[in-house]
Design a protein around this motif. Structure first.
Motif, PDB file in Angstrom:
ATOM      1  N   GLY A   1       0.802  -1.185   0.000  1.00 29.01           N
ATOM      2  CA  GLY A   1       0.000   0.000   0.000  1.00 29.01           C
ATOM      3  C   GLY A   1       0.846   1.249   0.000  1.00 29.01           C
ATOM      4  N   ASP A   2       0.166   2.362   0.006  1.00 28.57           N
ATOM      5  CA  ASP A   2       0.811   3.669   0.023  1.00 28.57           C
ATOM      6  C   ASP A   2       1.426   3.928   1.394  1.00 28.57           C
ATOM      7  N   MET A   3       2.576   4.605   1.428  1.00 25.84           N
ATOM      8  CA  MET A   3       3.258   4.875   2.695  1.00 25.84           C
ATOM      9  C   MET A   3       2.380   5.661   3.661  1.00 25.84           C
ATOM     10  N   VAL A   4       1.481   6.473   3.120  1.00 27.33           N
ATOM     11  CA  VAL A   4       0.621   7.283   3.973  1.00 27.33           C
ATOM     12  C   VAL A   4      -0.263   6.385   4.839  1.00 27.33           C
ATOM     13  N   ASP A   5      -0.462   5.133   4.420  1.00 29.11           N
ATOM     14  CA  ASP A   5      -1.306   4.205   5.157  1.00 29.11           C
ATOM     15  C   ASP A   5      -0.602   3.562   6.356  1.00 29.11           C
ATOM     16  N   ILE A   6       0.696   3.811   6.544  1.00 28.02           N
ATOM     17  CA  ILE A   6       1.403   3.224   7.675  1.00 28.02           C
ATOM     18  C   ILE A   6       0.955   3.934   8.947  1.00 28.02           C
ATOM     19  N   PRO A   7       0.336   3.184   9.882  1.00 29.25           N
ATOM     20  CA  PRO A   7      -0.077   3.821  11.143  1.00 29.25           C
ATOM     21  C   PRO A   7       1.157   4.282  11.916  1.00 29.25           C
ATOM     22  N   MET A   8       1.060   5.414  12.549  1.00 31.94           N
ATOM     23  CA  MET A   8       2.219   5.983  13.242  1.00 31.94           C
ATOM     24  C   MET A   8       2.046   5.955  14.761  1.00 31.94           C
ATOM     25  N   ASN A   9       1.317   4.992  15.285  1.00 28.94           N
ATOM     26  CA  ASN A   9       1.048   4.973  16.714  1.00 28.94           C
ATOM     27  C   ASN A   9       1.567   3.716  17.410  1.00 28.94           C
ATOM     28  N   TYR A  10       2.626   3.129  16.889  1.00 30.80           N
ATOM     29  CA  TYR A  10       3.185   1.921  17.490  1.00 30.80           C
ATOM     30  C   TYR A  10       4.464   2.248  18.252  1.00 30.80           C
ATOM     31  N   ASP A  11       4.819   1.365  19.193  1.00 28.95           N
ATOM     32  CA  ASP A  11       6.061   1.516  19.953  1.00 28.95           C
ATOM     33  C   ASP A  11       7.257   0.990  19.179  1.00 28.95           C
ATOM     34  N   VAL A  12       7.017  -0.002  18.320  1.00 28.77           N
ATOM     35  CA  VAL A  12       8.072  -0.685  17.577  1.00 28.77           C
ATOM     36  C   VAL A  12       7.536  -1.012  16.191  1.00 28.77           C
ATOM     37  N   TYR A  13       8.420  -0.954  15.199  1.00 28.11           N
ATOM     38  CA  TYR A  13       8.084  -1.397  13.849  1.00 28.11           C
ATOM     39  C   TYR A  13       9.034  -2.514  13.470  1.00 28.11           C
ATOM     40  N   GLY A  14       8.542  -3.498  12.732  1.00 28.74           N
ATOM     41  CA  GLY A  14       9.376  -4.618  12.327  1.00 28.74           C
ATOM     42  C   GLY A  14       9.166  -4.974  10.881  1.00 28.74           C
ATOM     43  N   PHE A  15      10.237  -5.447  10.255  1.00 31.65           N
ATOM     44  CA  PHE A  15      10.220  -5.861   8.855  1.00 31.65           C
ATOM     45  C   PHE A  15      10.886  -7.216   8.724  1.00 31.65           C
ATOM     46  N   GLY A  16      10.491  -7.990   7.731  1.00 26.43           N
ATOM     47  CA  GLY A  16      11.074  -9.305   7.484  1.00 26.43           C
ATOM     48  C   GLY A  16      11.237  -9.594   6.010  1.00 26.43           C
ATOM     49  N   PRO A  17      11.925  -8.744   5.277  1.00 24.16           N
ATOM     50  CA  PRO A  17      11.970  -8.889   3.817  1.00 24.16           C
ATOM     51  C   PRO A  17      12.949  -9.942   3.305  1.00 24.16           C
ATOM     52  N   THR A  18      12.637 -10.432   2.108  1.00 24.31           N
ATOM     53  CA  THR A  18      13.626 -11.162   1.330  1.00 24.31           C
ATOM     54  C   THR A  18      14.515 -10.094   0.687  1.00 24.31           C
ATOM     55  N   THR A  19      15.572 -10.499   0.015  1.00 21.16           N
ATOM     56  CA  THR A  19      16.476  -9.518  -0.600  1.00 21.16           C
ATOM     57  C   THR A  19      15.775  -8.647  -1.641  1.00 21.16           C
ATOM     58  N   PRO A  20      14.938  -9.192  -2.534  1.00 20.15           N
ATOM     59  CA  PRO A  20      14.251  -8.312  -3.488  1.00 20.15           C
ATOM     60  C   PRO A  20      13.304  -7.307  -2.823  1.00 20.15           C
ATOM     61  N   GLU A  21      12.836  -7.594  -1.615  1.00 11.96           N
ATOM     62  CA  GLU A  21      11.929  -6.702  -0.892  1.00 11.96           C
ATOM     63  C   GLU A  21      12.671  -5.701  -0.002  1.00 11.96           C
ATOM     64  N   TYR A  22      13.976  -5.851   0.122  1.00 10.50           N
ATOM     65  CA  TYR A  22      14.741  -5.045   1.073  1.00 10.50           C
ATOM     66  C   TYR A  22      14.627  -3.541   0.800  1.00 10.50           C
ATOM     67  N   SER A  23      14.642  -3.139  -0.447  1.00  7.94           N
ATOM     68  CA  SER A  23      14.547  -1.706  -0.756  1.00  7.94           C
ATOM     69  C   SER A  23      13.226  -1.120  -0.257  1.00  7.94           C
ATOM     70  N   TYR A  24      12.149  -1.914  -0.256  1.00  3.92           N
ATOM     71  CA  TYR A  24      10.864  -1.447   0.258  1.00  3.92           C
ATOM     72  C   TYR A  24      10.925  -1.261   1.783  1.00  3.92           C
ATOM     73  N   ALA A  25      11.607  -2.177   2.454  1.00  4.24           N
ATOM     74  CA  ALA A  25      11.775  -2.044   3.908  1.00  4.24           C
ATOM     75  C   ALA A  25      12.584  -0.796   4.238  1.00  4.24           C
ATOM     76  N   LEU A  26      13.622  -0.520   3.460  1.00  2.00           N
ATOM     77  CA  LEU A  26      14.418   0.703   3.667  1.00  2.00           C
ATOM     78  C   LEU A  26      13.578   1.957   3.470  1.00  2.00           C
TER      79      LEU A  26
END
Length: 185
Positions: A1-26
């Motif tokens: 989804g669009d970055m604007v949809d990322i909720p900003m009310n969490y204490d911690v954020y986590g990602f688990g990408p494969t290598t092709p997905e890594y740029s999206y996590a960054l």
């Protein structure tokens, strides 16, 4: 989804990408920081297991290598940043079942032939060493058939899923096990 949809009310954020997905996590990590988030941003999964130092150099606070079920709590809520946490390769039946009640499932609209679907992982590892693959586990570990059946029952009865996808490299490698699971469905 669009970055604007990322909720900003969490204490911690986590990602688990494969290598092709890594740029999206960054990109997502940078967006979260731009919003003023000062908390912990953690990365695990295949890319982080293979290139943990790169993940720290790219600004993730903590990195979890290998299986994250037991190491993730420390990475999310521990006192240190800039740390690489080694996970374990335990018997998959020893890990706690996924608690779907912690997630707002209404936000996930995955359909398979028009039926509400979700994914399920019943094994880890692969006996093959293909040059193009990111996998770094050669030991195969399976959840037991009774454990898989219990998880299927939980997913379908308690959370209303009507279809399952097994995005595993080796789901059908053990024919006898696969048949026992499929006949249960």
């Amino acid at each position: 989804g669009d970055m604007v949809d990322i909720p900003m009310n969490y204490d911690v954020y986590g990602f688990g990408p494969t290598t092709p997905e890594y740029s999206y996590a960054l990109t997502a990590k940078e967006f979260i920081r731009e919003q003023g988030f000062k908390g912990r941003i953690v990365i695990g999964g295949p890319h982080a297991t293979l290139l943990s130092k790169q993940c720290l150099d790219d600004g993730f606070d903590c990195v979890v290598e290998q299986d994250g079920e037991l190491a993730t709590y420390e990475a999310f809520y521990g006192d240190t940043k800039g740390t690489i946490f080694k996970g374990f390769e335990a018997d998959l039946d020893n890990y706690p079942p996924i608690d779907y009640s912690l997630v707002d499932l209404s936000k996930y609209k995955y359909l398979l032939n028009g039926r509400p679907a979700t994914t399920m992982i019943t094994s880890r590892g692969c006996p093959f060493k293909c040059a193009f693959c990111y996998k770094n586990y050669t030991k195969i570990r399976y959840k037991s058939v009774p454990s898989v059946k219990e998880e299927i029952h939980n997913i379908c009865i308690n959370f209303g899923y009507d279809a399952l996808v097994f995005p595993e490299d080796i789901f059908i490698l053990n024919k006898e096990r696969t048949e026992k699971i499929i006949w249960y469905l």
